[in-house]
Design a protein around this motif. Structure first.
Motif, PDB file in Angstrom:
ATOM      1  N   ARG A 123       0.868  -1.173   0.000  1.00  0.00           N
ATOM      2  CA  ARG A 123       0.000   0.000   0.000  1.00  0.00           C
ATOM      3  C   ARG A 123       0.901   1.217   0.000  1.00  0.00           C
ATOM      4  O   ARG A 123       2.085   1.149   0.328  1.00  0.00           O
ATOM      5  CB  ARG A 123      -0.922  -0.020   1.212  1.00  0.00           C
ATOM      6  CG  ARG A 123      -2.040  -1.048   1.019  1.00  0.00           C
ATOM      7  CD  ARG A 123      -2.878  -1.253   2.223  1.00  0.00           C
ATOM      8  NE  ARG A 123      -3.703  -0.094   2.559  1.00  0.00           N
ATOM      9  CZ  ARG A 123      -4.602  -0.114   3.529  1.00  0.00           C
ATOM     10  NH1 ARG A 123      -4.808  -1.198   4.248  1.00  0.00           N
ATOM     11  NH2 ARG A 123      -5.307   0.960   3.793  1.00  0.00           N
ATOM     12  N   ILE A 124       0.364   2.361  -0.376  1.00  0.00           N
ATOM     13  CA  ILE A 124       1.175   3.558  -0.547  1.00  0.00           C
ATOM     14  C   ILE A 124       1.978   3.904   0.708  1.00  0.00           C
ATOM     15  O   ILE A 124       3.159   4.242   0.624  1.00  0.00           O
ATOM     16  CB  ILE A 124       0.319   4.757  -1.035  1.00  0.00           C
ATOM     17  CG1 ILE A 124       1.234   5.900  -1.483  1.00  0.00           C
ATOM     18  CG2 ILE A 124      -0.685   5.180   0.010  1.00  0.00           C
ATOM     19  CD1 ILE A 124       0.510   6.994  -2.237  1.00  0.00           C
ATOM     20  N   GLY A 125       1.358   3.791   1.861  1.00  0.00           N
ATOM     21  CA  GLY A 125       2.055   4.114   3.107  1.00  0.00           C
ATOM     22  C   GLY A 125       3.221   3.184   3.380  1.00  0.00           C
ATOM     23  O   GLY A 125       4.283   3.618   3.832  1.00  0.00           O
ATOM     24  N   ALA A 126       3.030   1.905   3.103  1.00  0.00           N
ATOM     25  CA  ALA A 126       4.096   0.925   3.345  1.00  0.00           C
ATOM     26  C   ALA A 126       5.264   1.146   2.389  1.00  0.00           C
ATOM     27  O   ALA A 126       6.429   1.071   2.796  1.00  0.00           O
ATOM     28  CB  ALA A 126       3.546  -0.490   3.204  1.00  0.00           C
ATOM     29  N   LEU A 127       4.969   1.415   1.127  1.00  0.00           N
ATOM     30  CA  LEU A 127       6.038   1.655   0.156  1.00  0.00           C
ATOM     31  C   LEU A 127       6.786   2.935   0.507  1.00  0.00           C
ATOM     32  O   LEU A 127       8.021   2.971   0.488  1.00  0.00           O
ATOM     33  CB  LEU A 127       5.485   1.731  -1.268  1.00  0.00           C
ATOM     34  CG  LEU A 127       6.527   1.883  -2.376  1.00  0.00           C
ATOM     35  CD1 LEU A 127       7.488   0.701  -2.399  1.00  0.00           C
ATOM     36  CD2 LEU A 127       5.841   2.037  -3.732  1.00  0.00           C
ATOM     37  N   ALA A 128       6.052   3.967   0.853  1.00  0.00           N
ATOM     38  CA  ALA A 128       6.684   5.237   1.234  1.00  0.00           C
ATOM     39  C   ALA A 128       7.569   5.039   2.466  1.00  0.00           C
ATOM     40  O   ALA A 128       8.709   5.511   2.498  1.00  0.00           O
ATOM     41  CB  ALA A 128       5.623   6.297   1.497  1.00  0.00           C
TER      42      ALA A 128
ATOM     43  N   LEU B  55       9.999   7.972   2.622  1.00  0.00           N
ATOM     44  CA  LEU B  55       9.365   9.043   1.864  1.00  0.00           C
ATOM     45  C   LEU B  55       8.011   9.349   2.472  1.00  0.00           C
ATOM     46  O   LEU B  55       7.429   8.537   3.195  1.00  0.00           O
ATOM     47  CB  LEU B  55       9.161   8.618   0.405  1.00  0.00           C
ATOM     48  CG  LEU B  55      10.395   8.267  -0.403  1.00  0.00           C
ATOM     49  CD1 LEU B  55       9.991   7.655  -1.733  1.00  0.00           C
ATOM     50  CD2 LEU B  55      11.258   9.496  -0.618  1.00  0.00           C
ATOM     51  N   ASN B  56       7.489  10.485   2.106  1.00  0.00           N
ATOM     52  CA  ASN B  56       6.126  10.837   2.453  1.00  0.00           C
ATOM     53  C   ASN B  56       5.232  10.246   1.354  1.00  0.00           C
ATOM     54  O   ASN B  56       5.595  10.306   0.175  1.00  0.00           O
ATOM     55  CB  ASN B  56       6.022  12.369   2.473  1.00  0.00           C
ATOM     56  CG  ASN B  56       4.690  12.862   2.947  1.00  0.00           C
ATOM     57  OD1 ASN B  56       3.642  12.455   2.455  1.00  0.00           O
ATOM     58  ND2 ASN B  56       4.741  13.776   3.903  1.00  0.00           N
ATOM     59  N   PRO B  57       4.080   9.694   1.688  1.00  0.00           N
ATOM     60  CA  PRO B  57       3.183   9.183   0.638  1.00  0.00           C
ATOM     61  C   PRO B  57       2.866  10.218  -0.436  1.00  0.00           C
ATOM     62  O   PRO B  57       2.658   9.869  -1.598  1.00  0.00           O
ATOM     63  CB  PRO B  57       1.923   8.764   1.403  1.00  0.00           C
ATOM     64  CG  PRO B  57       2.418   8.444   2.780  1.00  0.00           C
ATOM     65  CD  PRO B  57       3.549   9.412   3.036  1.00  0.00           C
TER      66      PRO B  57
ATOM     67  N   LEU C 121      -2.061   0.198  -4.803  1.00  0.00           N
ATOM     68  CA  LEU C 121      -1.267  -0.995  -4.512  1.00  0.00           C
ATOM     69  C   LEU C 121      -0.094  -1.057  -5.471  1.00  0.00           C
ATOM     70  O   LEU C 121      -0.264  -0.944  -6.691  1.00  0.00           O
ATOM     71  CB  LEU C 121      -2.122  -2.259  -4.644  1.00  0.00           C
ATOM     72  CG  LEU C 121      -3.321  -2.356  -3.698  1.00  0.00           C
ATOM     73  CD1 LEU C 121      -4.167  -3.582  -4.032  1.00  0.00           C
ATOM     74  CD2 LEU C 121      -2.855  -2.402  -2.235  1.00  0.00           C
ATOM     75  N   TYR C 122       1.094  -1.223  -4.913  1.00  0.00           N
ATOM     76  CA  TYR C 122       2.325  -1.241  -5.696  1.00  0.00           C
ATOM     77  C   TYR C 122       2.962  -2.626  -5.632  1.00  0.00           C
ATOM     78  O   TYR C 122       2.997  -3.261  -4.583  1.00  0.00           O
ATOM     79  CB  TYR C 122       3.308  -0.199  -5.156  1.00  0.00           C
ATOM     80  CG  TYR C 122       2.814   1.214  -5.281  1.00  0.00           C
ATOM     81  CD1 TYR C 122       3.054   1.955  -6.422  1.00  0.00           C
ATOM     82  CD2 TYR C 122       2.089   1.814  -4.252  1.00  0.00           C
ATOM     83  CE1 TYR C 122       2.595   3.263  -6.549  1.00  0.00           C
ATOM     84  CE2 TYR C 122       1.636   3.122  -4.363  1.00  0.00           C
ATOM     85  CZ  TYR C 122       1.889   3.827  -5.512  1.00  0.00           C
ATOM     86  OH  TYR C 122       1.436   5.116  -5.644  1.00  0.00           O
ATOM     87  N   SER C 123       3.497  -3.049  -6.752  1.00  0.00           N
ATOM     88  CA  SER C 123       4.150  -4.350  -6.846  1.00  0.00           C
ATOM     89  C   SER C 123       5.644  -4.210  -6.551  1.00  0.00           C
ATOM     90  O   SER C 123       6.159  -3.097  -6.398  1.00  0.00           O
ATOM     91  CB  SER C 123       3.974  -4.909  -8.262  1.00  0.00           C
ATOM     92  OG  SER C 123       4.691  -4.096  -9.184  1.00  0.00           O
ATOM     93  N   GLU C 124       6.340  -5.326  -6.540  1.00  0.00           N
ATOM     94  CA  GLU C 124       7.798  -5.298  -6.381  1.00  0.00           C
ATOM     95  C   GLU C 124       8.440  -4.588  -7.571  1.00  0.00           C
ATOM     96  O   GLU C 124       9.434  -3.886  -7.407  1.00  0.00           O
ATOM     97  CB  GLU C 124       8.348  -6.717  -6.228  1.00  0.00           C
ATOM     98  CG  GLU C 124       9.809  -6.757  -5.840  1.00  0.00           C
ATOM     99  CD  GLU C 124      10.144  -5.973  -4.569  1.00  0.00           C
ATOM    100  OE1 GLU C 124      11.166  -5.246  -4.590  1.00  0.00           O
ATOM    101  OE2 GLU C 124       9.404  -6.057  -3.572  1.00  0.00           O
ATOM    102  N   ALA C 125       7.869  -4.730  -8.764  1.00  0.00           N
ATOM    103  CA  ALA C 125       8.386  -4.019  -9.938  1.00  0.00           C
ATOM    104  C   ALA C 125       8.241  -2.501  -9.750  1.00  0.00           C
ATOM    105  O   ALA C 125       9.117  -1.733 -10.154  1.00  0.00           O
ATOM    106  CB  ALA C 125       7.666  -4.469 -11.203  1.00  0.00           C
ATOM    107  N   ASP C 126       7.144  -2.080  -9.135  1.00  0.00           N
ATOM    108  CA  ASP C 126       6.954  -0.656  -8.840  1.00  0.00           C
ATOM    109  C   ASP C 126       8.000  -0.177  -7.834  1.00  0.00           C
ATOM    110  O   ASP C 126       8.539   0.929  -7.969  1.00  0.00           O
ATOM    111  CB  ASP C 126       5.549  -0.385  -8.293  1.00  0.00           C
ATOM    112  CG  ASP C 126       4.448  -0.714  -9.282  1.00  0.00           C
ATOM    113  OD1 ASP C 126       4.644  -0.513 -10.494  1.00  0.00           O
ATOM    114  OD2 ASP C 126       3.378  -1.169  -8.823  1.00  0.00           O
TER     115      ASP C 126
END
Length: 133
Positions: free
Chosen positions: A3-8, A13-15, A39-44
């Protein structure tokens, strides 16, 4: 999937930064959850690492977009195309360094001409030199 928060958070980073990259066409979520979360993948995540590394060496977002286009279609580009982008960036940086050197020299000249004493600034050589005549 992130999810955006987890990736950030994973990249400190900030979402809003991810949303900004999305707005500028650099990074888009692979999918959306039923409740609308990005939702972001590992490729993202790999693409985000690419963006951050390119940004860290001084590329602008527009230049990063060009690099991402090349990255996505490597077989249709030549190594010389990528090198030309990097060399153009080096030329820009050299020009900025030269300009900063001129700024530094000018400022140092102003500082050297000033007595720097405790008296009133009524006759300050720096202020006089900067006055529009």
């Amino acid at each position: 999937m992130y999810r955006i928060g987890a990736l950030a958070k994973a990249y400190r980073l900030n979402p809003d930064t991810l949303r900004y990259y999305e707005k500028h066409g650099l990074l888009a979520p692979t999918a959306r959850s039923e409740s609308g979360y990005r939702l972001y993948s590992e490729a993202d995540a790999q693409k985000l690492r690419f963006i951050l590394k390119a940004k860290a060496v001084g590329f602008t977002l527009a230049e990063i977009g060009e690099l991402l286009t090349i990255e996505a279609n490597r077989s249709q580009w030549a190594c010389q195309d990528v090198k030309a982008l990097v060399e153009a960036k080096v030329t820009q940086i050299d020009a900025k360094l030269a300009q900063l050197g001129q700024f530094r020299d000018s400022l140092q000249g102003l500082a050297d001409a000033c007595c720097g004493g405790p008296e009133s600034a009524e006759h300050c050589s720096i202020l006089d030199a900067l006055e529009v005549q």
